[in-house]
Design an enzyme around this catalytic site. Structure first.
Site, short mmCIF file in Angstrom:
data_model
loop_
_atom_site.label_atom_id
_atom_site.label_comp_id
_atom_site.label_asym_id
_atom_site.label_seq_id
_atom_site.Cartn_x
_atom_site.Cartn_y
_atom_site.Cartn_z
N ARG A 1 -100.19 39.76 -1.04
CA ARG A 1 -101.38 38.89 -0.98
C ARG A 1 -102.50 39.57 -0.18
O ARG A 1 -103.66 39.50 -0.55
CB ARG A 1 -101.04 37.54 -0.33
CG ARG A 1 -100.36 36.57 -1.26
CD ARG A 1 -100.37 35.15 -0.71
NE ARG A 1 -101.68 34.49 -0.79
CZ ARG A 1 -102.13 33.84 -1.85
NH1 ARG A 1 -101.41 33.74 -2.94
NH2 ARG A 1 -103.32 33.26 -1.81
N CYS B 1 -91.75 36.72 20.29
CA CYS B 1 -92.42 36.46 21.57
C CYS B 1 -93.85 35.98 21.38
O CYS B 1 -94.53 35.70 22.37
CB CYS B 1 -92.39 37.70 22.46
SG CYS B 1 -93.52 39.02 21.95
N HIS C 1 -105.21 26.82 8.08
CA HIS C 1 -103.88 27.38 7.84
C HIS C 1 -103.75 28.81 8.37
O HIS C 1 -102.93 29.59 7.89
CB HIS C 1 -103.52 27.29 6.35
CG HIS C 1 -103.41 25.87 5.89
ND1 HIS C 1 -103.40 25.49 4.57
CD2 HIS C 1 -103.31 24.71 6.59
CE1 HIS C 1 -103.31 24.16 4.48
NE2 HIS C 1 -103.26 23.67 5.70
N CYS D 1 -92.61 44.43 16.80
CA CYS D 1 -93.55 44.03 17.85
C CYS D 1 -93.65 45.14 18.90
O CYS D 1 -92.62 45.68 19.33
CB CYS D 1 -93.06 42.73 18.48
SG CYS D 1 -93.93 42.25 19.98
N TYR E 1 -96.46 38.52 1.59
CA TYR E 1 -97.74 38.51 2.30
C TYR E 1 -98.44 39.86 2.22
O TYR E 1 -99.67 39.93 2.18
CB TYR E 1 -97.55 38.03 3.74
CG TYR E 1 -97.39 36.52 3.77
CD1 TYR E 1 -98.49 35.68 3.60
CD2 TYR E 1 -96.14 35.93 3.88
CE1 TYR E 1 -98.35 34.31 3.56
CE2 TYR E 1 -95.98 34.55 3.85
CZ TYR E 1 -97.09 33.75 3.69
OH TYR E 1 -96.96 32.38 3.63
N ASP F 1 -107.57 33.89 3.61
CA ASP F 1 -108.32 35.13 3.36
C ASP F 1 -109.59 35.15 4.22
O ASP F 1 -109.89 34.20 4.94
CB ASP F 1 -108.63 35.28 1.86
CG ASP F 1 -109.58 34.21 1.32
OD1 ASP F 1 -110.62 33.94 1.97
OD2 ASP F 1 -109.30 33.64 0.24
N CYS G 1 -91.81 43.45 22.25
CA CYS G 1 -90.39 43.12 22.40
C CYS G 1 -89.53 43.64 21.25
O CYS G 1 -88.31 43.46 21.26
CB CYS G 1 -90.21 41.60 22.50
SG CYS G 1 -90.40 40.75 20.93
N1 APR Z 1 -113.19 26.71 -8.56
C1 APR Z 1 -112.87 25.54 -7.95
N2 APR Z 1 -111.62 25.02 -7.95
C2 APR Z 1 -110.67 25.70 -8.61
C3 APR Z 1 -110.92 26.91 -9.27
C4 APR Z 1 -112.25 27.43 -9.22
N3 APR Z 1 -112.57 28.57 -9.81
N4 APR Z 1 -109.75 27.36 -9.82
C5 APR Z 1 -108.81 26.45 -9.51
N5 APR Z 1 -109.35 25.46 -8.78
C6 APR Z 1 -108.69 24.30 -8.19
C7 APR Z 1 -107.46 23.83 -8.92
O1 APR Z 1 -107.81 22.92 -9.98
C8 APR Z 1 -106.68 23.15 -7.79
O2 APR Z 1 -107.05 21.79 -7.68
O3 APR Z 1 -108.25 24.69 -6.91
C9 APR Z 1 -107.13 23.90 -6.54
C10 APR Z 1 -106.10 24.82 -5.95
O4 APR Z 1 -105.05 24.04 -5.46
P1 APR Z 1 -103.86 24.70 -4.62
O5 APR Z 1 -103.35 25.92 -5.31
O6 APR Z 1 -102.89 23.60 -4.32
O7 APR Z 1 -104.59 25.20 -3.29
P2 APR Z 1 -104.89 24.45 -1.94
O8 APR Z 1 -105.25 23.01 -2.18
O9 APR Z 1 -105.83 25.30 -1.17
O10 APR Z 1 -103.46 24.49 -1.25
C11 APR Z 1 -103.33 24.01 0.04
O11 APR Z 1 -101.09 24.81 0.20
O12 APR Z 1 -99.47 26.44 -0.14
C12 APR Z 1 -100.36 25.87 0.74
O13 APR Z 1 -101.14 26.81 2.72
C13 APR Z 1 -101.32 26.85 1.34
O14 APR Z 1 -103.61 26.51 2.01
C14 APR Z 1 -102.66 26.28 0.97
C15 APR Z 1 -102.35 24.82 0.81
#
Ligand code: APR
Length: 264
Positions: free
Chosen positions: A84, A145, A134, A168, A81, A119, A171
């Site tokens: 990220r 806690c 999320h 934390c 994280y 984000d 705690c």
């Molecule tokens: N513009 C639009 N769509 C795009 C682009 C772009 N430039 N690039 C990729 N994609 C699409 C891909 O084709 C795919 O269908 O975005 C999608 C991304 O899918 P995931 O990676 O599965 O993301 P998401 O659906 O947000 O995942 C849901 O999964 O891991 C968890 O909590 C995490 O919020 C996340 C959740």
């Protein structure tokens, strides 16, 4: 309708706005955007189910983003994280985020944004987000806690395998990211707000989500069942494609500015 991408003129890319979308976008008084990781892809933030980069190629985010992964190895989860968060803080909102902020400021339309993204790029583009389904990377809290924490992620320039989470202030427990892991409850009220917005909208744009993660994945279905015109914006087919009344095979940063520019 064909719209210019970027500065009009020779060499400017063009995108076709699908059939009914422009007219629907011009007349809708309630629009709901459901965004996923693809929304931020053109800001340089890797999506979850597309390629993972660097060290994280070896890890499945489905396995990292769990309470079990945190308990087994908090230093590894914190490092993921922190990386990220460093990517996000070094990234800028893309043309798609900026277009949504412009649309939200137009008179005569209530545009709500519901995102699965942790984000802050919608907000940094100047848009208001109704629900972060999320959670948020930056809403740090204690894993013991639950107290909110004023700690911050360390800046990491490249992925590292392990980093100690901060303690934390209340705690001494390990501080964790404010994101929703698989198996955890969504932030209070967030899903209710999202359902209401999706069901009340006349037009729903589903941008950049694979439609694989529930309950967020049910929102396009609920919107369609309530009578909304549902449009998918995604360069690739997804689980949302069948539900959508129209699909626009373009990226977020291509499609959204073209659409908002064409609103006039
Ligand atoms: N513009 C639009 N769509 C795009 C682009 C772009 N430039 N690039 C990729 N994609 C699409 C891909 O084709 C795919 O269908 O975005 C999608 C991304 O899918 P995931 O990676 O599965 O993301 P998401 O659906 O947000 O995942 C849901 O999964 O891991 C968890 O909590 C995490 O919020 C996340 C959740």
């Amino acid at each position: 309708m064909t719209a210019h991408l970027g500065p009009a003129g020779e060499g400017a890319a063009r995108v076709e706005i699908p059939g009914q979308l422009l007219e629907r976008a011009r007349t809708a008084t309630r629009v709901c955007i459901l965004s996923g990781a693809g929304m931020s892809a053109e800001s340089g933030i890797p999506t979850f189910r597309d390629v993972q980069v660097g060290l994280w190629e070896r890890f499945d985010p489905m396995e990292l983003a769990t309470p079990e992964a945190w308990r087994a190895d908090p230093e590894q989860a914190w490092a993921w994280y922190a990386w990220r968060a460093s990517l996000v803080s070094g990234a800028q909102p893309n043309a798609g985020h900026l277009a949504l902020a412009r649309w939200q400021q137009r008179d005569g339309v209530e545009l709500t944004i519901v995102t699965q993204n942790v984000d802050d790029l919608h907000e940094r583009a100047g848009a208001q987000v109704l629900a972060h389904l999320h959670g948020s990377l930056y809403a740090l809290r204690c894993s013991e806690c639950e107290a909110p924490s004023g700690a911050a992620y360390p800046q990491v320039d490249e992925p590292v395998a392990h980093l100690d989470p901060p303690a934390c202030e209340e705690c001494g427990g390990a501080v964790r990211p404010g994101v929703v892991w698989f198996g955890e409850a969504l932030p209070e009220g967030a899903f209710y707000d999202a359902v209401e917005a999706a069901q009340q909208a006349e037009l729903v744009l589903v941008v950049g989500t694979s439609g694989l993660v529930h309950p967020a994945a049910t929102l396009p279905y609920l919107a369609a069942a309530a009578g909304a015109h549902v449009v998918e914006i995604n360069p690739r087919e997804s689980e949302v494609s069948e539900t959508a009344h129209e699909v626009w095979r373009a990226t977020a940063a291509q499609a959204l500015p073209a659409l908002v520019d064409a609103l006039g």
